[in-house]
Design an enzyme around this catalytic site. Structure first.
Site, PDB file in Angstrom:
ATOM      1  N   LYS A  97     -50.314  16.047  51.148  1.00  0.00           N
ATOM      2  CA  LYS A  97     -49.751  14.975  51.891  1.00  0.00           C
ATOM      3  C   LYS A  97     -48.364  15.172  52.139  1.00  0.00           C
ATOM      4  O   LYS A  97     -47.966  14.631  53.159  1.00  0.00           O
ATOM      5  CB  LYS A  97     -49.582  13.843  50.540  1.00  0.00           C
ATOM      6  CG  LYS A  97     -51.038  13.153  50.500  1.00  0.00           C
ATOM      7  CD  LYS A  97     -51.074  12.294  49.150  1.00  0.00           C
ATOM      8  CE  LYS A  97     -52.464  11.896  48.736  1.00  0.00           C
ATOM      9  NZ  LYS A  97     -52.571  11.025  47.571  1.00  0.00           N
TER      10      LYS A  97
ATOM     11  N   GLN B 134     -48.726   9.602  42.861  1.00  0.00           N
ATOM     12  CA  GLN B 134     -50.099  10.260  42.718  1.00  0.00           C
ATOM     13  C   GLN B 134     -50.773   9.958  41.205  1.00  0.00           C
ATOM     14  O   GLN B 134     -50.385   9.899  40.074  1.00  0.00           O
ATOM     15  CB  GLN B 134     -50.046  11.794  43.087  1.00  0.00           C
ATOM     16  CG  GLN B 134     -51.339  12.545  43.036  1.00  0.00           C
ATOM     17  CD  GLN B 134     -52.125  12.199  44.063  1.00  0.00           C
ATOM     18  OE1 GLN B 134     -51.794  11.790  45.059  1.00  0.00           O
ATOM     19  NE2 GLN B 134     -53.611  12.293  44.059  1.00  0.00           N
TER      20      GLN B 134
ATOM     21  N   ASP C  66     -50.040   2.909  49.293  1.00  0.00           N
ATOM     22  CA  ASP C  66     -51.283   3.127  48.553  1.00  0.00           C
ATOM     23  C   ASP C  66     -52.259   1.573  48.766  1.00  0.00           C
ATOM     24  O   ASP C  66     -53.322   1.804  48.480  1.00  0.00           O
ATOM     25  CB  ASP C  66     -51.221   3.550  47.102  1.00  0.00           C
ATOM     26  CG  ASP C  66     -51.346   4.972  47.193  1.00  0.00           C
ATOM     27  OD1 ASP C  66     -52.368   5.606  47.824  1.00  0.00           O
ATOM     28  OD2 ASP C  66     -50.811   5.442  46.033  1.00  0.00           O
TER      29      ASP C  66
HETATM   30  N1  GUN Z   1     -55.214   9.888  43.433  1.00  0.00           N
HETATM   31  C1  GUN Z   1     -56.484   9.821  44.081  1.00  0.00           C
HETATM   32  N2  GUN Z   1     -56.571   9.255  45.152  1.00  0.00           N
HETATM   33  C2  GUN Z   1     -55.257   8.575  45.120  1.00  0.00           C
HETATM   34  C3  GUN Z   1     -54.864   8.045  46.049  1.00  0.00           C
HETATM   35  O1  GUN Z   1     -55.289   7.520  47.187  1.00  0.00           O
HETATM   36  N3  GUN Z   1     -53.671   7.305  46.085  1.00  0.00           N
HETATM   37  C4  GUN Z   1     -52.976   7.780  44.754  1.00  0.00           C
HETATM   38  N4  GUN Z   1     -51.678   7.512  44.654  1.00  0.00           N
HETATM   39  N5  GUN Z   1     -53.322   8.660  43.787  1.00  0.00           N
HETATM   40  C5  GUN Z   1     -54.647   9.042  44.205  1.00  0.00           C
END
Ligand code: GUN
Length: 317
Positions: free
Chosen positions: A74, A118, A141
């Site tokens: 990311k 995350q 998100d």
């Molecule tokens: N963990 C797995 N997928 C995601 C996501 O799309 N966003 C976040 N913040 N954590 C995750």
């Protein structure tokens, strides 16, 4: 509905690659590259109008191996798209109060347009309290209850990235969602539930399956579109897939051989499906692309530009 494939589906002009049985492989990598290119242009426009690049804070608590891979990816993608990435790595021993204090500081930081914490968080932390603390205007998100509620009420603003990636990919390949019988397998807050809301918004007739579902096979067999978001390798046998169906596999599971596989048994499913996402190379890259799109959208919105000024904010164009 007549015919095997979802109605009024147009083949992608990009020239899809046929799967062994004739299914079209939904090339998430290629579509994500296209989305990222348009995000980079919007990021550049933002920077020239507002004198700074859009900013995204990616917070990781602890060192979960899979999370570290995603977070690295990311952050790298941010840099490539002209989005300033603010890395926040906290040790696993961080208290919830310390994490909440960081989120509050990021909420107040003018250079930060988007905040991503995350998941999963280390044991003992309440992810809901953390999600609730993120400023909804910076919630890239789409996990804050306000953004979930807006999506549920047909007025989406910042939308969860993986479901948005499914919609964008379907759109790219001309898979018409209106009227389609869709089954979502998995009812998590991150994927299953917002996925159902997105499909409903797009006009599909939606079934959501979960651990209480009595006859999963029957629900999958009648689906013209399946989204698998379970997190278990090969959980959905290929023979359950309806001939001609569109299959979106959100699972990324590492099996004993070290290979990454989805939640759907790929080869037999690809022989029956009309469209299928590969793993890897399907929704993984799309999720990151939609995150970047959300970050730029949040930046424009915070700067006072209407979402309509951001060239199709919702679909991440
Ligand atoms: N963990 C797995 N997928 C995601 C996501 O799309 N966003 C976040 N913040 N954590 C995750």
């Amino acid at each position: 509905m007549s015919g095997d494939r979802p109605s009024s589906a147009a083949r992608s002009p990009a020239g899809p690659t046929p799967a062994p049985g004739g299914a079209i492989i939904l090339d998430g990598k290629a579509v994500a590259a296209k989305v990222r290119q348009s995000v980079a242009m919007r990021a550049l426009e933002f920077a020239s109008r507002f004198g700074r690049p859009p900013g995204l804070a990616v917070v990781q608590v602890g060192e979960d191996a899979a999370s570290s891979v995603y977070v690295r990816s990311k952050r790298k993608s941010c840099a490539e798209a002209g989005i300033e990435s603010f890395a926040q790595d906290l040790p696993a021993t961080t208290s919830e109060a310390q994490l909440l204090a960081l989120v509050h500081a990021l909420n107040l930081d003018e250079r930060v347009d988007g905040i991503l914490v995350q998941l999963p968080l280390p044991k003992g932390m309440d992810a809901n309290r953390v999600m609730d603390a993120v400023d909804p205007a910076k919630d890239v998100d789409g996990f804050h209850p306000l953004n979930t509620g807006l999506l549920a009420q047909k007025r989406p603003l910042l939308r969860p990235c993986t479901p948005l990636g499914v919609i964008r990919l379907a759109e790219e390949y001309g898979i018409a969602l209106r009227g389609l019988r869709a089954t979502v397998v998995g009812a998590s807050n991150i994927v299953g539930r917002p996925m159902a809301l997105e499909l409903l918004l797009a006009g599909a007739t939606v079934t959501v399956c979960h651990t209480g579902t009595r006859d999963l096979r029957a629900e999958v067999e009648r689906a013209e579109l399946v989204v698998a978001a379970v997190g278990k390798a090969g959980f959905i046998p290929g023979e359950w897939v309806r001939p001609g169906a569109a299959v979106f596999d959100v699972g990324i599971n590492r099996i004993a051989s070290g290979k990454l596989v989805g939640d759907v048994e790929y080869e037999p499913a690809a022989r029956r499906a009309g469209w299928i996402t590969p793993v890897p190379g399907g929704l993984g890259p799309m999720t990151i692309a939609m995150l970047l799109a959300n970050a730029v959208t949040a930046a424009f919105m915070r700067a006072g530009a209407k979402p309509s000024d951001t060239a199709g904010a919702g679909a991440g164009r």
